[in-house]
Design a protein around this motif. Structure first.
Motif, PDB file in Angstrom:
ATOM      1  N   ASN A 129       4.296  22.307 -47.296  1.00  0.00           N
ATOM      2  CA  ASN A 129       4.446  21.624 -48.583  1.00  0.00           C
ATOM      3  C   ASN A 129       5.820  21.903 -49.173  1.00  0.00           C
ATOM      4  OD1 ASN A 129       1.716  20.954 -48.354  1.00  0.00           O
ATOM      5  ND2 ASN A 129       1.125  22.898 -49.304  1.00  0.00           N
ATOM      6  N   ALA A 130       6.220  21.090 -50.137  1.00  0.00           N
ATOM      7  CA  ALA A 130       7.510  21.304 -50.784  1.00  0.00           C
ATOM      8  C   ALA A 130       7.383  22.388 -51.845  1.00  0.00           C
ATOM      9  CB  ALA A 130       8.007  20.002 -51.389  1.00  0.00           C
ATOM     10  N   ASP A 131       7.241  23.647 -51.402  1.00  0.00           N
ATOM     11  CA  ASP A 131       7.127  24.766 -52.340  1.00  0.00           C
ATOM     12  C   ASP A 131       8.040  25.895 -51.891  1.00  0.00           C
ATOM     13  OD1 ASP A 131       5.067  23.897 -54.182  1.00  0.00           O
ATOM     14  OD2 ASP A 131       3.729  23.943 -52.446  1.00  0.00           O
ATOM     15  N   PRO A 132       8.610  26.617 -52.845  1.00  0.00           N
ATOM     16  CA  PRO A 132       9.486  27.721 -52.466  1.00  0.00           C
ATOM     17  C   PRO A 132       8.696  28.845 -51.761  1.00  0.00           C
ATOM     18  CG  PRO A 132       9.100  27.707 -54.832  1.00  0.00           C
ATOM     19  CD  PRO A 132       8.525  26.439 -54.296  1.00  0.00           C
ATOM     20  N   ILE A 133       9.312  29.435 -50.751  1.00  0.00           N
ATOM     21  CA  ILE A 133       8.640  30.484 -49.977  1.00  0.00           C
ATOM     22  C   ILE A 133       8.742  31.822 -50.719  1.00  0.00           C
ATOM     23  CG2 ILE A 133       8.648  31.757 -47.798  1.00  0.00           C
ATOM     24  CD1 ILE A 133       9.904  29.318 -46.482  1.00  0.00           C
ATOM     25  N   THR A 134       7.645  32.549 -50.755  1.00  0.00           N
ATOM     26  CA  THR A 134       7.669  33.918 -51.273  1.00  0.00           C
ATOM     27  C   THR A 134       7.661  34.875 -50.090  1.00  0.00           C
ATOM     28  OG1 THR A 134       6.447  33.283 -53.244  1.00  0.00           O
ATOM     29  CG2 THR A 134       6.457  35.617 -52.670  1.00  0.00           C
ATOM     30  N   VAL A 135       8.765  35.590 -49.911  1.00  0.00           N
ATOM     31  CA  VAL A 135       8.897  36.494 -48.770  1.00  0.00           C
ATOM     32  C   VAL A 135       8.385  37.891 -49.150  1.00  0.00           C
ATOM     33  CG1 VAL A 135      10.526  37.609 -47.206  1.00  0.00           C
ATOM     34  CG2 VAL A 135      10.849  35.218 -47.858  1.00  0.00           C
ATOM     35  N   VAL A 136       7.402  38.369 -48.385  1.00  0.00           N
ATOM     36  CA  VAL A 136       6.827  39.692 -48.647  1.00  0.00           C
ATOM     37  C   VAL A 136       7.333  40.667 -47.595  1.00  0.00           C
ATOM     38  CG1 VAL A 136       4.704  41.004 -48.920  1.00  0.00           C
ATOM     39  CG2 VAL A 136       4.770  38.604 -49.599  1.00  0.00           C
ATOM     40  N   ASN A 137       7.960  41.749 -48.044  1.00  0.00           N
ATOM     41  CA  ASN A 137       8.507  42.741 -47.124  1.00  0.00           C
ATOM     42  C   ASN A 137       7.874  44.098 -47.410  1.00  0.00           C
ATOM     43  OD1 ASN A 137      10.165  43.520 -45.031  1.00  0.00           O
ATOM     44  ND2 ASN A 137      11.925  43.941 -46.346  1.00  0.00           N
ATOM     45  N   LYS A 138       8.025  45.024 -46.458  1.00  0.00           N
ATOM     46  CA  LYS A 138       7.467  46.375 -46.649  1.00  0.00           C
ATOM     47  C   LYS A 138       8.516  47.314 -47.240  1.00  0.00           C
ATOM     48  CE  LYS A 138       3.288  47.154 -44.487  1.00  0.00           C
ATOM     49  NZ  LYS A 138       2.383  48.291 -44.484  1.00  0.00           N
ATOM     50  N   ALA A 139       8.053  48.362 -47.909  1.00  0.00           N
ATOM     51  CA  ALA A 139       8.969  49.357 -48.475  1.00  0.00           C
ATOM     52  C   ALA A 139       9.581  50.189 -47.360  1.00  0.00           C
ATOM     53  CB  ALA A 139       8.225  50.246 -49.453  1.00  0.00           C
ATOM     54  N   GLU A 140      10.760  50.742 -47.633  1.00  0.00           N
ATOM     55  CA  GLU A 140      11.464  51.542 -46.629  1.00  0.00           C
ATOM     56  C   GLU A 140      10.651  52.754 -46.212  1.00  0.00           C
ATOM     57  OE1 GLU A 140      15.337  52.346 -46.255  1.00  0.00           O
ATOM     58  OE2 GLU A 140      16.049  50.377 -46.857  1.00  0.00           O
ATOM     59  N   GLY A 141      10.760  53.078 -44.925  1.00  0.00           N
ATOM     60  CA  GLY A 141      10.092  54.271 -44.428  1.00  0.00           C
ATOM     61  C   GLY A 141       8.842  53.948 -43.625  1.00  0.00           C
ATOM     62  N   HIS A 142       8.246  52.771 -43.865  1.00  0.00           N
ATOM     63  CA  HIS A 142       7.041  52.409 -43.113  1.00  0.00           C
ATOM     64  C   HIS A 142       7.414  51.995 -41.697  1.00  0.00           C
ATOM     65  CE1 HIS A 142       4.053  52.076 -46.460  1.00  0.00           C
ATOM     66  NE2 HIS A 142       5.172  52.200 -47.120  1.00  0.00           N
ATOM     67  N   SER A 143       6.626  52.433 -40.717  1.00  0.00           N
ATOM     68  CA  SER A 143       6.958  52.102 -39.337  1.00  0.00           C
ATOM     69  C   SER A 143       6.728  50.623 -39.062  1.00  0.00           C
ATOM     70  CB  SER A 143       6.138  52.952 -38.387  1.00  0.00           C
ATOM     71  OG  SER A 143       4.776  52.687 -38.576  1.00  0.00           O
ATOM     72  N   THR A 144       5.828  49.982 -39.833  1.00  0.00           N
ATOM     73  CA  THR A 144       5.633  48.538 -39.670  1.00  0.00           C
ATOM     74  C   THR A 144       6.936  47.800 -39.935  1.00  0.00           C
ATOM     75  OG1 THR A 144       3.505  48.980 -40.698  1.00  0.00           O
ATOM     76  CG2 THR A 144       4.011  46.701 -40.232  1.00  0.00           C
ATOM     77  N   LEU A 145       7.664  48.251 -40.970  1.00  0.00           N
ATOM     78  CA  LEU A 145       8.951  47.647 -41.315  1.00  0.00           C
ATOM     79  C   LEU A 145       9.945  47.839 -40.183  1.00  0.00           C
ATOM     80  CD1 LEU A 145      11.041  46.468 -43.470  1.00  0.00           C
ATOM     81  CD2 LEU A 145      11.486  48.839 -44.031  1.00  0.00           C
ATOM     82  N   GLU A 146      10.050  49.082 -39.699  1.00  0.00           N
ATOM     83  CA  GLU A 146      10.994  49.391 -38.623  1.00  0.00           C
ATOM     84  C   GLU A 146      10.731  48.507 -37.410  1.00  0.00           C
ATOM     85  OE1 GLU A 146      11.055  53.568 -37.619  1.00  0.00           O
ATOM     86  OE2 GLU A 146      11.024  54.089 -39.752  1.00  0.00           O
ATOM     87  N   LEU A 147       9.447  48.386 -37.049  1.00  0.00           N
ATOM     88  CA  LEU A 147       9.063  47.625 -35.869  1.00  0.00           C
ATOM     89  C   LEU A 147       9.394  46.141 -36.047  1.00  0.00           C
ATOM     90  CD1 LEU A 147       7.573  49.217 -33.614  1.00  0.00           C
ATOM     91  CD2 LEU A 147       5.611  47.780 -34.110  1.00  0.00           C
ATOM     92  N   PHE A 148       9.082  45.638 -37.244  1.00  0.00           N
ATOM     93  CA  PHE A 148       9.354  44.238 -37.566  1.00  0.00           C
ATOM     94  C   PHE A 148      10.854  43.957 -37.475  1.00  0.00           C
ATOM     95  CE2 PHE A 148      10.583  41.130 -40.805  1.00  0.00           C
ATOM     96  CZ  PHE A 148       9.820  40.031 -40.439  1.00  0.00           C
ATOM     97  N   LEU A 149      11.665  44.822 -38.117  1.00  0.00           N
ATOM     98  CA  LEU A 149      13.116  44.623 -38.110  1.00  0.00           C
ATOM     99  C   LEU A 149      13.655  44.692 -36.689  1.00  0.00           C
ATOM    100  CD1 LEU A 149      14.160  46.817 -41.168  1.00  0.00           C
ATOM    101  CD2 LEU A 149      13.979  44.327 -41.076  1.00  0.00           C
ATOM    102  N   HIS A 150      13.118  45.638 -35.920  1.00  0.00           N
ATOM    103  CA  HIS A 150      13.580  45.823 -34.556  1.00  0.00           C
ATOM    104  C   HIS A 150      13.254  44.600 -33.708  1.00  0.00           C
ATOM    105  CE1 HIS A 150      13.274  47.452 -30.388  1.00  0.00           C
ATOM    106  NE2 HIS A 150      14.472  47.860 -30.730  1.00  0.00           N
TER     107      HIS A 150
END
Lengths: 292, 280
Positions: free
Chosen positions: B145-166
């Protein structure tokens, strides 16, 4: 008179025991603040040794994993969200207390006061949960993403409203009845009595209530963490997501190590400094008002 | 005077209780043959480890298993410093963490989630990167749909974030997030409450919540459906091992616990958390 002089000048044995006890308690409560300050400084020392304080407000962003430690946007967010909440809660709280004292029938006033007290007893995480699942989607419909400065302000307002209402209520109760009778004798209407006599007489009590509420808003963590979105940035509108100092600590402390952990303690120091400044201001204005 | 006496009495009572309570606690932990096993680390592994610990305690009446959360890196740090007997890490050991011993007890995948009302059914790698770096800001650009995207990210230090970024070869400072979350639950609640949000969470908890009426759906990654099944057969590209980490070659009660955690006896517990058991 002579008897009481005697009692104060030469302490009896029980009195001296009590005095010692009181001194100990006073020392203890003062020491706690000092110890917390020392603890914060010692924990943040590792990072302060090689990162100058100025970098905490001049770095490009807050990315501790990449060695960037700018906490200024979070300072701003804490100030803005607390200020917003105080601005909203103050008129509401004062209105609620005035209604309770001067307009509501006794039975209603009693129940109103109880409801407000109940509001004060709800744990912050419940407010946060409600905000995240109900309020944020509502505000998101106005303007995404929903979790935002505005959501934070609304939730904070609800949390500090009872503080304002109850302290103002107590301040109003403290206005001498003679003032009210005097006002009535002059034939003032109820509103002119409130506006001209009651509010000026209760001014310092109201001010300290607002101050208490402001400090609570600054220190609030769990609810604001859940509803404010936690992006480290200067908000460009009420609908932008922000991260407060407290949320920063709660969000990252459990996972932080080394410099990152120490930087979070610097965040704590900044928070403490902010509260001290605020209390200092309050004292300053109080003295000022006392001389008028 | 009377009040003072009451005060002193009260203090004496408080003091006496204070003296007594630690003694009792000491007695409990000093019971002959009583052993304590301390696990710290990843908040993803912790609930599973706690369940395994409970079952382990039932089998070994002289052992108490104490599970504390605090993130993978914290767990590894605690094992190094001796604060914990076993560390929990929701990722493989890094190069600078050699010298430790790690044992995989389960596998978990990380899946992209969007709101159930979102018509988008798949995003390719480049689209996800563009969304997370702010190059694509409207769902219309990826067929929604024509709607702005809301990007949800994890806080620093979480391994989920590290893995995702990697996995997506991103720097966290390049990510343009609108919402930053702490744990999986907060992420799921955020996406469920916002029809235009996109986030990433552990597939285990996402699949569980999606089946329990949370308004989210998992998107396939690189053409592979995000499901526990695909994590199990190794087809899903963004998966991570859930590890127990020790400082030295495990022995005694630590060895017994790790062997138990990797055995068939806990497969049902692993699956109950929507993780994937190890091959036996």
């Amino acid at each position: 008179m002579i008897w009481s002089w005697h009692n104060i000048l030469s302490l009896s044995r029980t009195d001296s025991i009590l005095a010692a006890l009181l001194r100990l308690c006073a020392l203890l409560s003062a020491a706690i603040v000092i110890l917390i300050l020392l603890f914060l400084i010692s924990e943040s020392w590792p990072v302060l040794q090689h990162v100058p304080l100025s970098r905490f407000i001049s770095d490009a962003s807050w990315h501790p994993a990449q060695g960037l430690y700018n906490i200024a946007p979070m300072l701003g967010a804490t100030l803005l969200s607390s200020l917003g909440a105080v601005l909203l809660a103050t008129p509401l709280g004062i209105a609620s207390a005035l209604f309770c004292h001067y307009y509501a029938p006794t039975a209603l006033a009693i129940w109103h006061r109880r409801t407000i007290a109940l509001l004060a007893g709800i744990p912050s995480v419940v407010y946060g949960f409600w905000g995240l699942t109900t309020l944020a989607p509502l505000i998101g419909r106005l303007h995404p993403p929903g979790v935002s400065l505005l959501t934070g302000i609304v939730v904070l307002t609800m949390m500090i409203l009872p503080t304002v209402a109850l302290t103002v209520d107590a301040a109003l109760a403290g206005v001498p009845a003679a003032y009210l009778r005097g006002a009535a004798a002059l034939g003032l209407t109820r509103w002119s009595m409130i506006n001209g006599v009651v509010l000026p007489a209760a001014r310092s009590g109201i001010a300290s209530g607002i101050m208490l509420a402001a400090v609570r808003a600054i220190g609030e963590t769990m609810a604001i963490l859940m509803v404010a979105g936690n992006v480290v940035q200067y908000p460009d509108s009420l609908f932008a997501s922000v991260r407060t100092l407290t949320a920063n600590i709660a969000l990252e402390m459990a996972y932080a190590m080394g410099d990152h952990r120490a930087a979070l303690f610097v965040t704590g120091l900044a928070l403490l400094a902010m509260v001290l400044l605020l209390v200092g201001f309050a004292e300053f204005f109080k003295q000022d008002a006392a001389h008028v | 005077m009377k009040k003072l006496v009451t005060l002193v009495l009260l203090l004496v009572i408080v003091g006496a209780t204070w003296l007594f309570i630690p003694k009792k606690a000491e007695q409990a932990s000093n019971k002959p043959g009583m052993e304590r096993l301390v696990l710290t680390g990843s908040s993803t592994v912790a609930p599973l480890a706690a369940e395994i610990g409970r079952r382990f305690e039932a089998l070994h009446s002289n052992v108490r298993v104490d599970v504390q959360t605090g993130g993978s890196s914290r767990g590894i740090n605690d094992v190094r410093s001796g604060l914990a007997d076993i560390g929990m890490a929701s990722r493989a050991l890094k190069e600078n963490e050699s010298g430790l011993f790690s044992f995989t007890i389960a596998t978990d995948g990380i899946g992209m989630i969007v709101n159930r009302a979102n018509p988008v059914t798949a995003l390719d790698r480049q689209q996800i990167i563009d969304i997370y770096t702010g190059k694509i800001t409207d769902w219309q650009a990826v067929g929604g749909n024509a709607d702005p995207i809301t990007v949800v990210n994890k806080a620093e230090g979480h391994s989920t974030l590290e893995l995702f970024l990697h996995h997506f070869d991103l720097q966290n400072s390049a990510v343009k997030a609108h919402v930053i979350i702490g744990d999986n639950q907060q992420g799921i609640k955020t996406v469920a409450g916002n029809p235009d949000a996109i986030g990433y969470v552990s597939i285990g908890s996402a699949e569980y919540e999606a089946q329990h009426d949370a308004a989210i759906k998992l998107l396939p990654l690189d053409g592979v459906a995000a499901s526990v099944e695909n994590v199990q057969n190794g087809a899903f590209p963004l998966a991570r091992p859930l590890n127990l980490v020790t400082r030295s070659e495990p022995a005694g009660i630590i060895k017994a616990f790790i062997e138990f955690a990797r055995s068939r006896q806990v497969d049902d517990l692993v699956m109950a958390q929507y993780f994937v058991p190890v091959a036996h």
